[in-house]
Design a protein around this motif. Structure first.
Motif, mmCIF file in Angstrom:
data_model
loop_
_atom_site.group_PDB
_atom_site.id
_atom_site.type_symbol
_atom_site.label_atom_id
_atom_site.label_comp_id
_atom_site.label_asym_id
_atom_site.label_seq_id
_atom_site.Cartn_x
_atom_site.Cartn_y
_atom_site.Cartn_z
ATOM 1 N N ASN A 13 64.082 -67.540 -65.259
ATOM 2 C CA ASN A 13 63.145 -67.047 -64.626
ATOM 3 C C ASN A 13 63.985 -67.104 -62.900
ATOM 4 N N LYS A 14 63.655 -66.022 -61.742
ATOM 5 C CA LYS A 14 64.361 -65.811 -60.295
ATOM 6 C C LYS A 14 64.878 -66.781 -59.994
ATOM 7 N N VAL A 51 67.760 -68.302 -61.958
ATOM 8 C CA VAL A 51 69.341 -67.466 -61.262
ATOM 9 C C VAL A 51 69.954 -67.644 -60.151
ATOM 10 N N ASN A 100 73.923 -62.063 -67.237
ATOM 11 C CA ASN A 100 72.696 -62.192 -66.429
ATOM 12 C C ASN A 100 71.788 -60.761 -66.606
ATOM 13 N N ARG A 101 71.414 -60.646 -67.093
ATOM 14 C CA ARG A 101 70.376 -59.532 -67.721
ATOM 15 C C ARG A 101 69.373 -59.563 -67.430
ATOM 16 N N ARG A 102 68.639 -58.790 -66.027
ATOM 17 C CA ARG A 102 67.134 -58.827 -65.972
ATOM 18 C C ARG A 102 66.301 -58.004 -66.729
ATOM 19 N N GLN A 103 65.386 -58.470 -66.895
ATOM 20 C CA GLN A 103 64.037 -57.602 -67.810
ATOM 21 C C GLN A 103 63.260 -57.285 -66.980
ATOM 22 N N SER A 104 62.394 -57.748 -65.849
ATOM 23 C CA SER A 104 61.403 -57.883 -65.362
ATOM 24 C C SER A 104 62.241 -58.498 -63.455
ATOM 25 N N HIS A 105 60.919 -58.475 -62.555
ATOM 26 C CA HIS A 105 61.152 -59.385 -61.291
ATOM 27 C C HIS A 105 61.172 -60.564 -61.589
ATOM 28 N N ASP A 106 60.823 -61.403 -62.255
ATOM 29 C CA ASP A 106 61.216 -62.843 -62.537
ATOM 30 C C ASP A 106 61.268 -63.124 -63.872
ATOM 31 N N GLU A 107 62.227 -62.312 -65.235
ATOM 32 C CA GLU A 107 62.522 -62.114 -65.631
ATOM 33 C C GLU A 107 63.720 -62.151 -66.594
ATOM 34 N N PHE A 108 65.011 -63.198 -66.514
ATOM 35 C CA PHE A 108 66.301 -62.785 -66.722
ATOM 36 C C PHE A 108 66.067 -63.369 -68.340
#
Length: 112
Positions: free
Chosen positions: A43-44, A47, A79-87
């Motif tokens: 989560n954010k 990260v 470090n790959r972002r999937q959405s605002h709070d998901e990595f």
């Protein structure tokens, strides 16, 4: 085609990440695993904490929930972002002992 030394397996295991330098704990899950690395759902908060580290590359320890006496030293590679709070965090294992390799083999074989 991916050029990988070891094939990845989709393994959703509970893990604990111990972030340097103060070993703050974050509970999360793996999404896949190989003999050379692991992909972790993050989560954010996690990260952001990792990115605050002063040293590069970023290092941390992980513990598998069912094998919590053997920490794995990891280096953050992706470090790959999937959405605002998901990595998704792609991590390479470093300094693996024979005991680490035996445990990875056991975990991967259980998922065969």
């Amino acid at each position: 085609m991916e050029a990988r030394l070891h094939p990845r397996k989709n393994i959703h295991a509970s893990i604990r990440l111990l972030a340097d330098p103060e070993q703050q704990r974050f509970d999360t899950t793996s999404t896949n695993l190989s003999m050379s690395g692991i992909q972790i759902a993050a989560n954010k908060e996690l990260v952001d904490h990792l990115l605050k580290q002063q040293t590069r590359p970023i290092h941390f320890d992980i513990l598998f929930d069912t094998y919590d006496s053997l920490p794995f030293r990891c280096r953050l590679i992706v470090n790959r972002r999937q959405s605002h709070d998901e990595f998704l965090l792609g991590c390479k294992f470093i300094q693996l002992s024979d005991e680490h390799l035996e445990l990875l083999t056991r975990i991967l074989d259980q998922q065969a």
